[in-house]
Design a protein around this motif. Structure first.
Motif, PDB file in Angstrom:
ATOM      1  N   LEU A 172     -11.689  -4.874   1.840  1.00  0.00           N
ATOM      2  CA  LEU A 172     -10.276  -4.528   1.696  1.00  0.00           C
ATOM      3  C   LEU A 172      -9.400  -5.728   2.049  1.00  0.00           C
ATOM      4  CD1 LEU A 172     -10.130  -0.946   3.268  1.00  0.00           C
ATOM      5  CD2 LEU A 172     -10.246  -1.585   0.843  1.00  0.00           C
ATOM      6  N   PRO A 173      -8.551  -6.155   1.125  1.00  0.00           N
ATOM      7  CA  PRO A 173      -7.663  -7.298   1.412  1.00  0.00           C
ATOM      8  C   PRO A 173      -6.777  -7.007   2.626  1.00  0.00           C
ATOM      9  CG  PRO A 173      -7.646  -6.766  -0.930  1.00  0.00           C
ATOM     10  CD  PRO A 173      -8.366  -5.643  -0.245  1.00  0.00           C
ATOM     11  N   GLY A 174      -6.612  -8.009   3.471  1.00  0.00           N
ATOM     12  CA  GLY A 174      -5.739  -7.858   4.624  1.00  0.00           C
ATOM     13  C   GLY A 174      -6.325  -7.085   5.782  1.00  0.00           C
ATOM     14  N   SER A 175      -7.623  -6.734   5.704  1.00  0.00           N
ATOM     15  CA  SER A 175      -8.210  -5.923   6.774  1.00  0.00           C
ATOM     16  C   SER A 175      -8.699  -6.752   7.958  1.00  0.00           C
ATOM     17  CB  SER A 175      -9.381  -5.088   6.229  1.00  0.00           C
ATOM     18  OG  SER A 175     -10.449  -5.928   5.803  1.00  0.00           O
ATOM     19  N   TRP A 176      -8.815  -8.071   7.779  1.00  0.00           N
ATOM     20  CA  TRP A 176      -9.289  -8.927   8.865  1.00  0.00           C
ATOM     21  C   TRP A 176      -8.182  -9.133   9.902  1.00  0.00           C
ATOM     22  CZ3 TRP A 176     -14.260 -10.476   9.460  1.00  0.00           C
ATOM     23  CH2 TRP A 176     -15.106 -10.391   8.345  1.00  0.00           C
ATOM     24  N   THR A 177      -8.494  -8.914  11.173  1.00  0.00           N
ATOM     25  CA  THR A 177      -7.545  -9.118  12.264  1.00  0.00           C
ATOM     26  C   THR A 177      -8.235  -9.841  13.414  1.00  0.00           C
ATOM     27  OG1 THR A 177      -8.073  -6.971  13.256  1.00  0.00           O
ATOM     28  CG2 THR A 177      -6.218  -7.037  11.695  1.00  0.00           C
ATOM     29  N   ALA A 178      -7.427 -10.491  14.253  1.00  0.00           N
ATOM     30  CA  ALA A 178      -7.995 -11.164  15.426  1.00  0.00           C
ATOM     31  C   ALA A 178      -8.736 -10.154  16.288  1.00  0.00           C
ATOM     32  CB  ALA A 178      -6.888 -11.841  16.219  1.00  0.00           C
ATOM     33  N   SER A 179      -9.908 -10.540  16.773  1.00  0.00           N
ATOM     34  CA  SER A 179     -10.743  -9.601  17.534  1.00  0.00           C
ATOM     35  C   SER A 179     -10.135  -9.237  18.881  1.00  0.00           C
ATOM     36  CB  SER A 179     -12.134 -10.199  17.752  1.00  0.00           C
ATOM     37  OG  SER A 179     -12.059 -11.283  18.667  1.00  0.00           O
ATOM     38  N   GLY A 180      -9.334 -10.141  19.446  1.00  0.00           N
ATOM     39  CA  GLY A 180      -8.751  -9.898  20.762  1.00  0.00           C
ATOM     40  C   GLY A 180      -9.717 -10.123  21.904  1.00  0.00           C
ATOM     41  N   ALA A 181     -10.946 -10.531  21.603  1.00  0.00           N
ATOM     42  CA  ALA A 181     -11.948 -10.745  22.650  1.00  0.00           C
ATOM     43  C   ALA A 181     -11.636 -12.018  23.434  1.00  0.00           C
ATOM     44  CB  ALA A 181     -13.332 -10.841  22.033  1.00  0.00           C
ATOM     45  N   SER A 182     -11.967 -11.991  24.711  1.00  0.00           N
ATOM     46  CA  SER A 182     -11.797 -13.169  25.557  1.00  0.00           C
ATOM     47  C   SER A 182     -12.901 -14.174  25.252  1.00  0.00           C
ATOM     48  CB  SER A 182     -11.854 -12.764  27.034  1.00  0.00           C
ATOM     49  OG  SER A 182     -11.769 -13.902  27.864  1.00  0.00           O
ATOM     50  N   VAL A 183     -12.520 -15.416  24.999  1.00  0.00           N
ATOM     51  CA  VAL A 183     -13.477 -16.452  24.626  1.00  0.00           C
ATOM     52  C   VAL A 183     -13.692 -17.390  25.794  1.00  0.00           C
ATOM     53  CG1 VAL A 183     -13.943 -18.365  23.050  1.00  0.00           C
ATOM     54  CG2 VAL A 183     -12.764 -16.327  22.216  1.00  0.00           C
ATOM     55  N   THR A 184     -14.945 -17.655  26.129  1.00  0.00           N
ATOM     56  CA  THR A 184     -15.288 -18.617  27.178  1.00  0.00           C
ATOM     57  C   THR A 184     -15.940 -19.837  26.535  1.00  0.00           C
ATOM     58  OG1 THR A 184     -17.450 -17.587  27.567  1.00  0.00           O
ATOM     59  CG2 THR A 184     -15.603 -16.813  28.900  1.00  0.00           C
ATOM     60  N   ASP A 185     -15.700 -20.992  27.138  1.00  0.00           N
ATOM     61  CA  ASP A 185     -16.213 -22.254  26.607  1.00  0.00           C
ATOM     62  C   ASP A 185     -16.919 -22.998  27.733  1.00  0.00           C
ATOM     63  OD1 ASP A 185     -16.714 -24.709  25.464  1.00  0.00           O
ATOM     64  OD2 ASP A 185     -14.633 -25.124  24.916  1.00  0.00           O
ATOM     65  N   ASP A 186     -18.238 -23.221  27.586  1.00  0.00           N
ATOM     66  CA  ASP A 186     -18.988 -23.928  28.623  1.00  0.00           C
ATOM     67  C   ASP A 186     -19.067 -25.424  28.355  1.00  0.00           C
ATOM     68  OD1 ASP A 186     -20.829 -24.208  26.592  1.00  0.00           O
ATOM     69  OD2 ASP A 186     -22.389 -22.954  27.512  1.00  0.00           O
ATOM     70  N   THR A 193     -17.759 -11.531  23.954  1.00  0.00           N
ATOM     71  CA  THR A 193     -18.483 -10.261  23.888  1.00  0.00           C
ATOM     72  C   THR A 193     -17.527  -9.158  23.465  1.00  0.00           C
ATOM     73  OG1 THR A 193     -20.055 -10.942  25.601  1.00  0.00           O
ATOM     74  CG2 THR A 193     -19.855  -8.585  25.184  1.00  0.00           C
ATOM     75  N   VAL A 194     -17.933  -8.391  22.467  1.00  0.00           N
ATOM     76  CA  VAL A 194     -17.101  -7.351  21.882  1.00  0.00           C
ATOM     77  C   VAL A 194     -17.835  -6.020  21.952  1.00  0.00           C
ATOM     78  CG1 VAL A 194     -15.937  -6.567  19.785  1.00  0.00           C
ATOM     79  CG2 VAL A 194     -16.054  -9.021  20.309  1.00  0.00           C
ATOM     80  N   THR A 195     -17.116  -4.959  22.342  1.00  0.00           N
ATOM     81  CA  THR A 195     -17.674  -3.611  22.333  1.00  0.00           C
ATOM     82  C   THR A 195     -17.459  -3.001  20.954  1.00  0.00           C
ATOM     83  OG1 THR A 195     -17.238  -3.308  24.683  1.00  0.00           O
ATOM     84  CG2 THR A 195     -17.585  -1.323  23.375  1.00  0.00           C
ATOM     85  N   LEU A 196     -18.529  -2.505  20.365  1.00  0.00           N
ATOM     86  CA  LEU A 196     -18.460  -1.944  19.016  1.00  0.00           C
ATOM     87  C   LEU A 196     -18.055  -0.478  19.088  1.00  0.00           C
ATOM     88  CD1 LEU A 196     -21.723  -3.500  17.538  1.00  0.00           C
ATOM     89  CD2 LEU A 196     -19.372  -4.329  17.306  1.00  0.00           C
ATOM     90  N   GLU A 197     -17.047  -0.129  18.300  1.00  0.00           N
ATOM     91  CA  GLU A 197     -16.563   1.256  18.286  1.00  0.00           C
ATOM     92  C   GLU A 197     -16.855   1.949  16.960  1.00  0.00           C
ATOM     93  OE1 GLU A 197     -12.447   0.936  19.211  1.00  0.00           O
ATOM     94  OE2 GLU A 197     -12.791   0.312  21.296  1.00  0.00           O
ATOM     95  N   GLU A 198     -17.364   1.195  15.975  1.00  0.00           N
ATOM     96  CA  GLU A 198     -17.717   1.778  14.687  1.00  0.00           C
ATOM     97  C   GLU A 198     -19.213   1.584  14.442  1.00  0.00           C
ATOM     98  OE1 GLU A 198     -13.638  -0.160  14.513  1.00  0.00           O
ATOM     99  OE2 GLU A 198     -15.692  -0.852  14.882  1.00  0.00           O
ATOM    100  N   SER A 199     -19.716   2.243  13.415  1.00  0.00           N
ATOM    101  CA  SER A 199     -21.127   2.095  13.075  1.00  0.00           C
ATOM    102  C   SER A 199     -21.414   0.712  12.532  1.00  0.00           C
ATOM    103  CB  SER A 199     -21.535   3.156  12.048  1.00  0.00           C
ATOM    104  OG  SER A 199     -20.738   3.032  10.857  1.00  0.00           O
ATOM    105  N   GLN A 200     -20.403   0.068  11.959  1.00  0.00           N
ATOM    106  CA  GLN A 200     -20.573  -1.297  11.492  1.00  0.00           C
ATOM    107  C   GLN A 200     -19.257  -2.055  11.638  1.00  0.00           C
ATOM    108  OE1 GLN A 200     -21.683  -1.248   7.357  1.00  0.00           O
ATOM    109  NE2 GLN A 200     -19.626  -0.774   6.648  1.00  0.00           N
ATOM    110  N   ARG A 201     -19.370  -3.342  11.941  1.00  0.00           N
ATOM    111  CA  ARG A 201     -18.196  -4.215  12.050  1.00  0.00           C
ATOM    112  C   ARG A 201     -18.628  -5.615  11.667  1.00  0.00           C
ATOM    113  NH1 ARG A 201     -13.016  -4.801  13.722  1.00  0.00           N
ATOM    114  NH2 ARG A 201     -12.858  -2.538  13.881  1.00  0.00           N
ATOM    115  N   PHE A 202     -17.774  -6.304  10.951  1.00  0.00           N
ATOM    116  CA  PHE A 202     -18.062  -7.652  10.471  1.00  0.00           C
ATOM    117  C   PHE A 202     -17.185  -8.649  11.218  1.00  0.00           C
ATOM    118  CE2 PHE A 202     -19.118  -4.640   7.226  1.00  0.00           C
ATOM    119  CZ  PHE A 202     -20.283  -5.130   6.654  1.00  0.00           C
TER     120      PHE A 202
END
Length: 208
Positions: A172-186, A193-202
């Motif tokens: 679906l066009p326009g369906s991509w959004t920022a994940s909002g997950a906190s990113v760490t850089d070593d 790390t993201v918690t999945l709330e659907e049966s599938q997520r890309f």
């Protein structure tokens, strides 16, 4: 004038003028010896008042890019990584009149460094005219799932500014959004790390 060209010096130089006009068929031989964009590492034209562009897409103004080595001879320049993006200012003006990117022809045959499929473009930013390089590099995104969570990781190098996005419906066009997950850089790897709330997520990494 038509067929004329501007060349600030045999190696690198700066020309300062009150006003200027870039006409159809004329050109600018622009040299650079260091991709970092540090002061005095590339030619620069400065127009204190107005730069007027009268070239057209049918009869463009030609910008010829030439990289120089440490001896300021044609060759590969220092500090260029084809996996990074660059913007170099080639001209500055108090105001630009008639700017149209399609009225320029960008000749990069003199760019000696390997580009690994990256592309060049001429652009405007305020009163600046710039040559931009956009890398063809696409960082690998690794996913490891553990229960209802997924940990995503990608290299730290050359990925500053990339945004981690997700969607359950990639078709679906326009369906991509920022994940909002906190990113760490070593220092080597970015991870989130993201918690999945659907049966599938890309997921994807997008460079704005």
């Amino acid at each position: 004038n038509k067929g004329g060209k501007i060349a600030p010096g045999k190696s690198l130089g700066t020309i300062i003028a009150d006003d200027g006009t870039w006409e159809a068929g004329a050109g600018y031989d622009w040299d650079i010896n260091d991709g970092s964009g540090a002061t005095d590492t590339a030619d620069l034209l400065v127009f204190l008042n107005t730069l007027t562009l009268t070239a057209t897409p049918e009869d463009p103004f030609i910008v010829r890019v030439q990289t120089l080595d440490a001896a300021d001879a044609p060759g590969p320049m220092a500090n260029f990584d084809p996996q990074a993006n660059y913007v170099w200012t080639i001209a500055q003006a108090g105001s630009l009149v008639g700017f149209n990117a399609s009225a320029f022809a960008l000749d990069t045959s003199g760019f000696v460094n390997a580009t690994a499929g990256g592309t060049f473009a001429l652009q405007q930013s305020g009163g600046d005219i710039q040559v931009g390089f956009r890398t063809a590099f696409r960082p690998a995104l690794t996913l490891v799932r553990a229960g209802a969570s997924v940990t995503l990781s990608w290299p730290s190098a050359n990925t500053a500014g990339y945004v981690l996005e997700s969607t359950p419906t990639p078709h679906l066009p326009g369906s991509w959004t920022a994940s909002g997950a906190s990113v760490t850089d070593d220092g080597t790897t970015n991870s989130a790390t993201v918690t999945l709330e659907e049966s599938q997520r890309f997921f994807r990494l997008r460079q704005p």
